[in-house]
Design a protein around this motif. Structure first.
Motif, PDB file in Angstrom:
ATOM      1  N   UNK A 464       0.869  -1.173   0.000  1.00 55.67           N
ATOM      2  CA  UNK A 464       0.000   0.000   0.000  1.00 55.67           C
ATOM      3  C   UNK A 464       0.903   1.220   0.000  1.00 55.67           C
ATOM      4  N   UNK A 465       0.750   2.089  -0.978  1.00 61.64           N
ATOM      5  CA  UNK A 465       1.593   3.277  -1.022  1.00 61.64           C
ATOM      6  C   UNK A 465       0.758   4.496  -1.399  1.00 61.64           C
ATOM      7  N   UNK A 543       6.473  16.041   0.648  1.00 66.69           N
ATOM      8  CA  UNK A 543       7.716  15.348   0.359  1.00 66.69           C
ATOM      9  C   UNK A 543       7.521  13.985  -0.272  1.00 66.69           C
ATOM     10  N   UNK A 544       8.609  13.207  -0.267  1.00 63.07           N
ATOM     11  CA  UNK A 544       8.622  11.938  -0.984  1.00 63.07           C
ATOM     12  C   UNK A 544       9.043  10.798  -0.066  1.00 63.07           C
ATOM     13  N   UNK A 545       8.176   9.812   0.022  1.00 64.56           N
ATOM     14  CA  UNK A 545       8.391   8.578   0.780  1.00 64.56           C
ATOM     15  C   UNK A 545       7.180   7.706   0.485  1.00 64.56           C
ATOM     16  N   UNK A 546       7.273   6.428   0.760  1.00 61.67           N
ATOM     17  CA  UNK A 546       6.108   5.561   0.580  1.00 61.67           C
ATOM     18  C   UNK A 546       5.586   5.520  -0.842  1.00 61.67           C
ATOM     19  N   UNK A 547       6.473   5.675  -1.843  1.00 58.63           N
ATOM     20  CA  UNK A 547       6.081   5.596  -3.259  1.00 58.63           C
ATOM     21  C   UNK A 547       4.872   6.472  -3.558  1.00 58.63           C
ATOM     22  N   UNK A 676      13.891   1.543 -10.927  1.00 62.34           N
ATOM     23  CA  UNK A 676      13.430   1.476  -9.540  1.00 62.34           C
ATOM     24  C   UNK A 676      13.294   0.024  -9.079  1.00 62.34           C
ATOM     25  N   UNK A 677      12.756  -0.826  -9.944  1.00 57.57           N
ATOM     26  CA  UNK A 677      12.599  -2.235  -9.584  1.00 57.57           C
ATOM     27  C   UNK A 677      13.964  -2.894  -9.422  1.00 57.57           C
ATOM     28  N   UNK A 678      14.877  -2.618 -10.341  1.00 66.04           N
ATOM     29  CA  UNK A 678      16.233  -3.171 -10.221  1.00 66.04           C
ATOM     30  C   UNK A 678      16.848  -2.804  -8.871  1.00 66.04           C
ATOM     31  N   UNK A 679      16.768  -1.525  -8.518  1.00 64.79           N
ATOM     32  CA  UNK A 679      17.351  -1.081  -7.255  1.00 64.79           C
ATOM     33  C   UNK A 679      16.692  -1.725  -6.056  1.00 64.79           C
ATOM     34  N   UNK A 740       8.426   2.377  -6.353  1.00 61.51           N
ATOM     35  CA  UNK A 740       9.758   2.558  -5.797  1.00 61.51           C
ATOM     36  C   UNK A 740      10.171   1.544  -4.764  1.00 61.51           C
ATOM     37  N   UNK A 741       9.217   0.862  -4.125  1.00 57.48           N
ATOM     38  CA  UNK A 741       9.565  -0.035  -3.032  1.00 57.48           C
ATOM     39  C   UNK A 741       9.297  -1.499  -3.327  1.00 57.48           C
ATOM     40  N   UNK A 742       8.633  -1.775  -4.445  1.00 53.16           N
ATOM     41  CA  UNK A 742       8.170  -3.128  -4.731  1.00 53.16           C
ATOM     42  C   UNK A 742       9.301  -4.144  -4.730  1.00 53.16           C
ATOM     43  N   UNK A 743      10.413  -3.808  -5.366  1.00 56.27           N
ATOM     44  CA  UNK A 743      11.514  -4.755  -5.464  1.00 56.27           C
ATOM     45  C   UNK A 743      12.039  -5.196  -4.118  1.00 56.27           C
ATOM     46  N   UNK A 744      12.113  -4.257  -3.182  1.00 56.28           N
ATOM     47  CA  UNK A 744      12.602  -4.583  -1.843  1.00 56.28           C
ATOM     48  C   UNK A 744      11.578  -5.361  -1.033  1.00 56.28           C
TER      49      UNK A 744
END
Length: 781
Positions: A464-465, A543-547, A676-679, A740-744
């Motif tokens: 959830x983002x 700001x930016x966080x949580x995709x 983003x996914x790679x990272x 931005x966070x899916x890969x992790x």
């Protein structure tokens, strides 16, 4: 789709300056009279401060001043706070212990700052800091959350008896217990989610400037949300009135959540600038980053998952102990509660869920959001449990997931979330096809002939983002709104500036936001500039966080563009004597549909500012502002499959294949999304195989450098195979979800599931180092 608009694989505009060394970071900032700071930090994890003697330091060459916590307290600078209120299940509020920017009476972790030295050079400040004498009375320490709850454990804050911050629950305990009691099968497992250090490429830094003539403060800082920093420092820490404080976050070299918060150094450098009369700059070295940057994860959980005779999930019960470190950081309370327990349904229709979360103080670095923030912890717990259940039930892990998928939307989970849209089977099928799931037995047999152990693991994640809406978040304890702002300024010559309250620290906003504008107004992306990160230039934003930048930040831009487009069409219709409904904007022109009448975009913009011929009553100019408060989270989802080979003689794991099938809704720039996914996958693999923060029993950090904390390198990672499915988000104007966070989130359980499949031993904790894997493999040999 145009060659530069939505959906185009446009190279990042900002990379030119980054790749040529022209970026402007906080440590690059120089101002007249600037001096350098070095912090005196506690060598003990827990101790009383009996006295501080700075006399020897003050006599050192180049020293401007040495300031301590008592002076800070006397000047009325407040405690650091946690901005999300959580109540225990008995109704009592969380127990927030005092966190002084410079410790006054007690230090509570190694690295806790007790004084600041300001000198002409960094070397002189460091040398003088070593001359500051602090008399400590060392106290017993505790570093593990489970140990902190035991009788007789060292008491870290007087406000929190037995070190318990809160005892929180979500879901229906009675229904969950009943379903477990009646189940045909119950899988039980203990899950450890290892503590991580964020390790952004750019260490934290700050430059505090006090202008005595204007009684005004300027703070350059490595922040993901400069407006929130200004708000908190003015409203809660009493550093300066908000109208006399400017916060600038220039280029920021990565954040991963660790730069959301306000840290002691920002407060102290601003205060020290006023006290010493000089601008004060501090830049962390890498060891300081390990010692003081907020850590992530660190959960211990016990899980029960119940199934009926048809292998359908009937209940999930979770008991989690979360380590929050020595102090409550700005959003730390939300991570193991509303960002974690609310995702425990995953992609599955589970009728009854109950989660109990206890958070604990320890003598370690504070723990807060790290890439994914609660969602990786939830997904790892759920997907390791599902995989374990499949093995116990003797069924395919893919098919066990398939029969339990949610298939009807919107779907209300038992733990708050209302999923708006999704097609989980599409991602599962795409991943299985790409990974050649059916061909795995043959590959395993071939590996066995070579003396290798081969395994395959799966993870079906949801996150959830774009946390929303503000009213709902506020009702759950959030201290700020979670909307976003944008201003679109069309200049007189037709170039465009977008001022966004979002902040880029590696996500590519200068490209993707420009693509959105270019697609909408038919102008080249080079004519669009993106402005962010300066509270004196940009309207307030979150700001930016949580995709959230795409789903929330870009949606605010869309709303502002709606207003700009409407006004531009009114002007063009007036100038061309046409009906407003017939006006279209495309390819850099404003046209009357079905005719050859057209005006260049710049001419309409110029007409708005010359104001010689505007519709009656219209104000000059072409500039509009909008605020966007989303109606719901967005819910990216996907399926990851990892295939590994394990050398039974050494325990070394090689990832031979990694497949990611993601659903991010509509995509603005596929190349940036893939990056983003790679990272994210790289960070997830780092957690699963390599990374882990370790303290000894006395609270000394054993992983305070890259010699001891192992980061993933290029040769640790395979070439990832990515694909995208698309169920557009129905709750924002672009139909996009976060990426931005899916890969992790999805990668750690897929990898650990693969290793445990290979070695035939399910008892494996992250990081799965060669030694751990070798020992686990030998235990089943």
């Amino acid at each position: 789709m145009g060659v530069e608009g939505i959906g185009a694989r446009v190279a990042r505009k900002e990379d030119k300056r980054f790749l040529t060394g022209k970026g402007r970071y906080t440590d690059d900032m120089v101002t007249p009279g600037m001096k350098y700071a070095y912090f005196v930090r506690s060598p003990h994890a827990h101790a009383k401060i009996k006295s501080i003697d700075a006399s020897a330091a003050l006599s050192r060459p180049g020293v401007i001043g040495v300031l301590d916590g008592k002076q800070l307290l006397d000047d009325g600078i407040g405690n650091l706070i946690c901005g999300w209120m959580i109540h225990s299940r008995d109704g009592s509020p969380m127990k927030m212990g005092a966190w002084r920017p410079l410790a006054v009476d007690t230090v509570r972790y190694v690295g806790d700052a007790v004084a600041i030295v300001v000198a002409d050079s960094l070397g002189e400040a460091r040398d003088a800091a070593e001359a500051v004498t602090v008399d400590y009375e060392e106290l017993p320490a505790v570093v593990e959350a489970v140990d902190a709850l035991k009788a007789g454990a060292p008491q870290i804050h007087p406000e929190a008896a037995n070190n318990l911050i809160f005892d929180w629950e979500l879901g229906d305990a009675a229904a969950t217990d009943k379903a477990i009691a009646e189940a045909a099968h119950v899988t039980e497992i203990e899950i450890h989610n290892n503590r991580l250090s964020p390790n952004a490429m750019e260490p934290r830094a700050t430059l505090g400037i006090y202008d005595a003539a204007e009684d005004h403060y300027t703070c350059y800082t490595t922040s993901q949300n400069p407006h929130v920093a200004r708000l908190v420092m003015s409203a809660f820490y009493n550093v300066a009135p908000e109208n006399k404080l400017r916060v600038i976050a220039p280029d920021v070299g990565g954040g991963f959540g660790s730069k959301i918060y306000i840290y002691p150094e920002e407060i102290v450098c601003l205060w020290a600038s006023k006290k010493t009369g000089v601008p004060v700059k501090w830049t962390a070295d890498r060891t300081e980053a390990f010692l003081t940057d907020a850590h992530g994860r660190d959960h211990v959980s016990k899980v029960k998952m119940a199934f009926n005779a048809q292998n359908r999930m009937t209940a999930l019960k979770v008991d989690t102990i979360a380590n929050l470190g020595a102090y409550m950081s700005l959003f730390s309370s939300a991570v193991p509660t509303y960002l974690y327990a609310t995702l425990l349904s995953g992609q599955y229709a589970i009728p009854a869920i109950h989660a109990n979360v206890r958070t604990v103080y320890t003598n370690t670095v504070p723990v807060d959001a790290y890439r994914g923030a609660g969602r990786p912890e939830a997904t790892y717990l759920l997907e390791r449990t599902v995989e374990t259940a499949a093995r116990e039930l003797g069924v395919s892990p893919a098919e066990l997931r398939r029969i339990n998928f949610i298939r009807s939307f919107p779907y209300q989970t038992p733990v708050i979330m209302n999923y708006d849209a999704g097609d989980y089977e599409a991602s599962l099928n795409a991943a299985m096809q790409q990974a050649d799931w059916a061909g795995f037995p043959a590959r395993k047999a071939e590996a066995t002939r070579r003396g290798m152990k081969r395994g395959i693991g799966m993870s079906c994640y949801i996150e959830a983002c774009g946390i929303a809406p503000s009213q709902a978040a506020g009702s759950l304890g959030a201290g700020v709104g979670l909307w976003e702002s944008a201003e679109v300024r069309v200049n007189a010559v037709g170039t465009i500036e977008v001022l966004t309250g979002s902040h880029s620290h590696g996500q590519g906003h200068e490209t993707t936001f420009a693509q959105l504008v270019a697609d909408r107004l038919g102008v080249p992306i080079d004519s669009v500039s993106i402005v962010h990160g300066d509270t004196d230039k940009v309207q307030m934003g979150m700001g930016t966080y949580g995709s959230r930048s795409g789903a929330v930040g870009m949606s605010a831009v869309v709303k502002a563009l709606d207003k700009v487009e409407a006004k531009a069409k009114k002007i063009a219709a007036h100038l061309m004597e046409a009906d407003e409904s017939d006006i279209v904007i495309e390819n850099g022109e404003v046209k009357v549909a079905g005719t050859d009448k057209a005006l260049p975009w710049f001419q309409v913009a110029l007409a708005s500012y010359t104001a010689h011929n505007l519709p009656a009553g219209m104000e000059p100019g072409l500039k509009e502002t909008a605020f966007y408060d989303p109606a719901n989270f967005t819910f990216p989802a996907g399926c990851y499959i990892c295939e590994v080979e394990v050398d039974p003689e050494t325990g070394k794991t090689e990832i031979v294949q990694f497949v990611a099938a993601d659903d991010f809704g509509n995509i603005i720039n596929p190349m940036i999304v893939e990056g983003q996914v790679h990272g994210g996958i790289a960070q997830g693999i780092g957690q699963a195989l390599l990374e882990g923060v370790h303290y000894d029993e006395s609270g000394q950090l054993l992983t305070a450098s890259f010699m001891d904390y192992t980061m993933p390198r290029a040769d640790d990672l395979p070439s990832f195979q990515l694909s995208h499915q698309n169920t557009p988000c129905p709750n924002n104007p672009l139909g996009i979800k976060g990426c931005g966070e899916a890969g992790a989130i999805g990668s750690p359980p897929a990898l650990i599931n693969a290793i445990t499949d290979a070695i035939g031993n399910n008892r494996l904790t992250m990081p799965a180092t060669p030694l751990k894997v070798w020992e686990a493999a030998r235990a089943t040999a």
